[in-house]
Design an enzyme around this catalytic site. Structure first.
Site, short mmCIF file in Angstrom:
data_model
loop_
_atom_site.label_atom_id
_atom_site.label_comp_id
_atom_site.label_asym_id
_atom_site.label_seq_id
_atom_site.Cartn_x
_atom_site.Cartn_y
_atom_site.Cartn_z
N CYS A 60 0.84 -1.19 0.00
CA CYS A 60 0.00 0.00 0.00
C CYS A 60 0.88 1.24 0.00
CB CYS A 60 -0.93 0.01 1.21
SG CYS A 60 -1.95 1.50 1.30
N ASN B 258 0.07 -8.63 0.02
CA ASN B 258 -1.05 -9.47 0.41
C ASN B 258 -0.55 -10.82 0.90
OD1 ASN B 258 -3.58 -7.97 -0.77
ND2 ASN B 258 -2.02 -7.89 -2.37
#
Length: 305
Positions: free
Chosen positions: A246, A255
């Site tokens: 992010c 992830n």
């Protein structure tokens, strides 16, 4: 076949994020369109039936997704596979519809500060912006998925109350999102916190309409997924190779790796219909193409063994 604990789901639907969430923040040169298309093909051939393939956002903000139309129109579609795209506004939705997407997604946050940093508006304003997107998608008979960021912590606000997450999730669900993906964007969650969050949200949104989207910054993603599956979660977002991150969350890793999730599910006797070895091969291929090693623990262990 392993014996599945009775508290866990019989089957889990895996939502693959690598082509979009995994590649959108890739530094350096643009990932070739042909590489993105090949990645999507390999994932579909591995048995993955839900792939977020692109993001129709401003190329100024997310240059790696500037070829979204070329990607969506360049893939050879496998029957039974849903190819979705992120569409934060009406313009993005129209472009996605023209490119032939099967499904779209909008994203909000459970943190006011993160919402301002990420999409330059308040939570309430972000929800208002989604209303015309949902309306147009419904007119086009295209389903919309909703994402909620920072459900277990925010880089600016710290801990986020579960009730706040529930409010945002309910708003998206009431607006017409068929499914709400709950994202631990900075990967700070722990199993008990994850359980409490799911308990709060499931009082507002049916549990079968919720998905878990956990990052692995502190190595807790797999433990957190087990915890929320005990609460009834049966949809998991993951990215092959552990790709992603992010840009608005310093230090946030990618992830949870699809390979690691599949290894967990296979060990629990939970069905996915996905070929773990094919995903491992795909993870090694895409990370090599990006000039890095996979962050998947299973991928690294299989190389060493």
């Amino acid at each position: 076949m392993a014996l599945r604990p009775s508290s866990l789901p019989l089957r889990v639907r895996l939502f693959e994020m690598a082509p979009r969430d995994g590649l959108q923040n890739e530094p350096g040169a643009m990932v070739p369109t042909a590489t993105k298309i090949e990645l999507i093909h390999r994932l579909a051939n591995a048995g993955i039936r839900h792939i977020e393939a692109a993001s129709f956002v401003s190329p100024t903000w997310v240059p790696q997704m500037s070829d979204a139309t070329e990607v969506m129109q360049g893939i050879t579609r496998t029957p039974g596979v849903v190819y979705s795209a992120l569409t934060p506004n009406l313009k993005g939705l129209e472009n996605a519809l023209a490119a032939g997407v099967d499904e779209v997604a909008v994203f909000g946050a459970a943190s006011e500060a993160f919402s301002q940093k990420n999409i330059n508006c308040s939570i309430a304003e972000s929800l208002e912006r989604f209303e015309p997107v949902l309306k147009r998608a419904q007119e086009a008979n295209v389903r919309v998925r909703g994402y909620v960021s920072c459900v277990l912590g925010c880089p600016y606000e710290g801990d986020i109350p579960p009730e706040k997450v529930a409010q945002v999730a309910k708003a998206l669900y009431d607006m017409g999102c068929y499914e709400i993906s709950l994202g631990d964007t900075i990967g700070v969650g722990t199993p008990l916190a994850a359980k409490r969050m799911i308990e709060a949200v499931s009082r507002q949104v049916p549990i079968d309409r919720l998905a878990a989207h956990f990052h692995d910054t502190y190595g807790m993603a797999i433990a957190n997924l087990y915890a929320v599956m005990e609460e009834g979660i049966s949809v998991i977002d993951a990215a092959t190779g552990g790709l992603g991150g992010c840009p608005y969350a310093k230090g946030a890793s990618g992830n949870v790796a699809t390979e690691d999730v599949l290894y967990l599910l296979e060990g629990l006797g939970i069905e996915t219909g996905i070929d773990l070895q094919a995903v491992l091969d795909t993870g090694h291929w895409i990370t090599q193409a990006l000039g890095r090693k996979p962050t998947s623990n299973v991928a690294l262990a299989r190389v060493l063994s």
